[in-house]
Every structure is written in C-alpha cells, then in structure tokens.
Motif scaffolding. Structure first.
Motif, mmCIF file in Angstrom:
data_model
loop_
_atom_site.group_PDB
_atom_site.id
_atom_site.type_symbol
_atom_site.label_atom_id
_atom_site.label_comp_id
_atom_site.label_asym_id
_atom_site.label_seq_id
_atom_site.Cartn_x
_atom_site.Cartn_y
_atom_site.Cartn_z
ATOM 1 N N LEU A 18 0.855 -1.184 0.000
ATOM 2 C CA LEU A 18 0.000 0.000 0.000
ATOM 3 C C LEU A 18 0.892 1.235 0.000
ATOM 4 O O LEU A 18 1.806 1.337 0.816
ATOM 5 C CB LEU A 18 -0.908 0.016 1.232
ATOM 6 N N PRO A 19 0.636 2.180 -0.882
ATOM 7 C CA PRO A 19 1.476 3.380 -0.942
ATOM 8 C C PRO A 19 1.487 4.149 0.378
ATOM 9 O O PRO A 19 0.474 4.182 1.089
ATOM 10 C CB PRO A 19 0.821 4.222 -2.038
ATOM 11 N N MET A 20 2.620 4.771 0.687
ATOM 12 C CA MET A 20 2.788 5.522 1.928
ATOM 13 C C MET A 20 1.710 6.593 2.079
ATOM 14 O O MET A 20 1.155 6.784 3.153
ATOM 15 C CB MET A 20 4.181 6.165 1.967
ATOM 16 N N THR A 25 -2.943 8.711 4.950
ATOM 17 C CA THR A 25 -4.309 9.229 4.871
ATOM 18 C C THR A 25 -5.263 8.413 5.745
ATOM 19 O O THR A 25 -6.133 8.962 6.415
ATOM 20 C CB THR A 25 -4.812 9.201 3.412
ATOM 21 N N LEU A 26 -5.073 7.091 5.756
ATOM 22 C CA LEU A 26 -5.956 6.201 6.512
ATOM 23 C C LEU A 26 -5.440 5.908 7.923
ATOM 24 O O LEU A 26 -6.018 5.092 8.644
ATOM 25 C CB LEU A 26 -6.161 4.892 5.747
ATOM 26 N N HIS A 27 -4.333 6.566 8.300
ATOM 27 C CA HIS A 27 -3.726 6.384 9.630
ATOM 28 C C HIS A 27 -3.400 4.920 9.915
ATOM 29 O O HIS A 27 -3.654 4.411 11.006
ATOM 30 C CB HIS A 27 -4.625 6.962 10.729
ATOM 31 N N LEU A 28 -2.850 4.239 8.919
ATOM 32 C CA LEU A 28 -2.436 2.847 9.089
ATOM 33 C C LEU A 28 -0.981 2.813 9.515
ATOM 34 O O LEU A 28 -0.133 3.485 8.927
ATOM 35 C CB LEU A 28 -2.602 2.073 7.774
ATOM 36 N N GLN A 29 -0.715 2.039 10.550
ATOM 37 C CA GLN A 29 0.639 1.888 11.067
ATOM 38 C C GLN A 29 1.179 0.513 10.676
ATOM 39 O O GLN A 29 0.415 -0.400 10.370
ATOM 40 C CB GLN A 29 0.639 2.013 12.596
ATOM 41 N N GLU A 30 2.487 0.381 10.742
ATOM 42 C CA GLU A 30 3.104 -0.911 10.504
ATOM 43 C C GLU A 30 2.513 -1.932 11.481
ATOM 44 O O GLU A 30 2.314 -1.635 12.651
ATOM 45 C CB GLU A 30 4.615 -0.770 10.757
ATOM 46 N N LEU A 45 -10.294 -4.050 1.498
ATOM 47 C CA LEU A 45 -9.498 -4.081 2.724
ATOM 48 C C LEU A 45 -10.113 -3.109 3.713
ATOM 49 O O LEU A 45 -10.477 -1.996 3.350
ATOM 50 C CB LEU A 45 -8.052 -3.655 2.448
ATOM 51 N N GLN A 46 -10.222 -3.542 4.959
ATOM 52 C CA GLN A 46 -10.790 -2.687 6.004
ATOM 53 C C GLN A 46 -10.002 -2.902 7.281
ATOM 54 O O GLN A 46 -9.610 -4.026 7.597
ATOM 55 C CB GLN A 46 -12.257 -3.067 6.217
ATOM 56 N N ARG A 47 -9.790 -1.816 8.021
ATOM 57 C CA ARG A 47 -9.098 -1.941 9.310
ATOM 58 C C ARG A 47 -9.848 -2.970 10.165
ATOM 59 O O ARG A 47 -11.066 -2.950 10.253
ATOM 60 C CB ARG A 47 -9.075 -0.590 10.014
ATOM 61 N N TYR A 48 -9.104 -3.886 10.774
ATOM 62 C CA TYR A 48 -9.718 -4.935 11.589
ATOM 63 C C TYR A 48 -10.166 -4.364 12.922
ATOM 64 O O TYR A 48 -9.393 -3.726 13.631
ATOM 65 C CB TYR A 48 -8.728 -6.071 11.824
ATOM 66 N N ASP A 49 -11.415 -4.566 13.240
ATOM 67 C CA ASP A 49 -11.989 -4.131 14.506
ATOM 68 C C ASP A 49 -12.616 -5.366 15.150
ATOM 69 O O ASP A 49 -13.666 -5.826 14.697
ATOM 70 C CB ASP A 49 -13.048 -3.052 14.264
ATOM 71 N N PRO A 50 -11.946 -5.946 16.159
ATOM 72 C CA PRO A 50 -12.488 -7.162 16.764
ATOM 73 C C PRO A 50 -13.896 -6.928 17.297
ATOM 74 O O PRO A 50 -14.189 -5.875 17.863
ATOM 75 C CB PRO A 50 -11.524 -7.483 17.906
ATOM 76 N N CYS A 51 -14.767 -7.913 17.089
ATOM 77 C CA CYS A 51 -16.142 -7.776 17.575
ATOM 78 C C CYS A 51 -16.706 -9.147 17.935
ATOM 79 O O CYS A 51 -16.183 -10.183 17.532
ATOM 80 C CB CYS A 51 -17.010 -7.078 16.538
ATOM 81 N N ASP A 52 -17.780 -9.105 18.690
ATOM 82 C CA ASP A 52 -18.488 -10.305 19.144
ATOM 83 C C ASP A 52 -18.963 -11.109 17.932
ATOM 84 O O ASP A 52 -19.570 -10.563 17.014
ATOM 85 C CB ASP A 52 -19.687 -9.849 19.988
ATOM 86 N N ILE A 53 -18.685 -12.413 17.928
ATOM 87 C CA ILE A 53 -19.067 -13.258 16.795
ATOM 88 C C ILE A 53 -20.579 -13.427 16.671
ATOM 89 O O ILE A 53 -21.063 -13.789 15.616
ATOM 90 C CB ILE A 53 -18.396 -14.652 16.865
#
Length: 88
Positions: A18-20, A25-30, A45-53
């Motif tokens: 993913l380009p820097m 812009t999306l505040h993604l960290q290593e 692709l979406q930031r992973y947000d743990p949630c109740d199954i």
C-alpha cells in the motif's frame, strides 16, 4: 468507491504494497491488522476491529478459543443454558 489512481502488481508471493500516502491518509501503522472482504470481483481491505461473533458488539470482549465474545453475549448464553451468573 473512490479511485486513487494507484496501480500495484502482485509480487511472486501474491503480496501488494500500500502506498505511503494511502497509509498516512488512513492512519495505518506498521503491523495494523486489516480484514479482507470479497464483493463480486472486488477485494476490499478494512481496518480490523475485533467484535463479538454473535452480535457484532465491540465492547467488553473476551477471547474464547480464538473467537471474540462480549460479556453481554456470555450472560445471554448462560441464561439460555439455564445457568445463573453472579455479577461482580
């Protein structure tokens, strides 16, 4: 959906970078976790947000055998099983 104008090729292991600018812009960290979804011929692709199954809740989560379950779901499951839970 917004076109970024960025095109990347898969490497020999099937990876893309993913380009820097996009990561900033999306505040993604290593090492941030991303979920992968497929919709027809699109990969999302979406930031992973743990949630109740069971409910999708994201508060008061407990890890049970690699799955996230909220304390609220645990209480409801205990009720269904006829168990009584004493609150702390």
């Amino acid at each position: 959906m917004k076109d970024t104008g960025v095109v990347r090729r898969l490497d020999e292991l099937g990876r893309i970078t993913l380009p820097m600018e996009l990561r900033k812009t999306l505040h993604l960290q290593e090492r941030d976790a991303l979920q992968i979804f497929v919709q027809e011929d699109k990969i999302i692709l979406q930031r992973y947000d743990p949630c109740d199954i069971f409910t999708g809740e994201s508060e008061d989560l407990v890890d049970f055998k690699g799955k996230k379950v909220s304390k609220n779901s645990i209480r409801k499951l205990a009720q269904l099983a006829g168990l009584r839970i004493e609150e702390e």
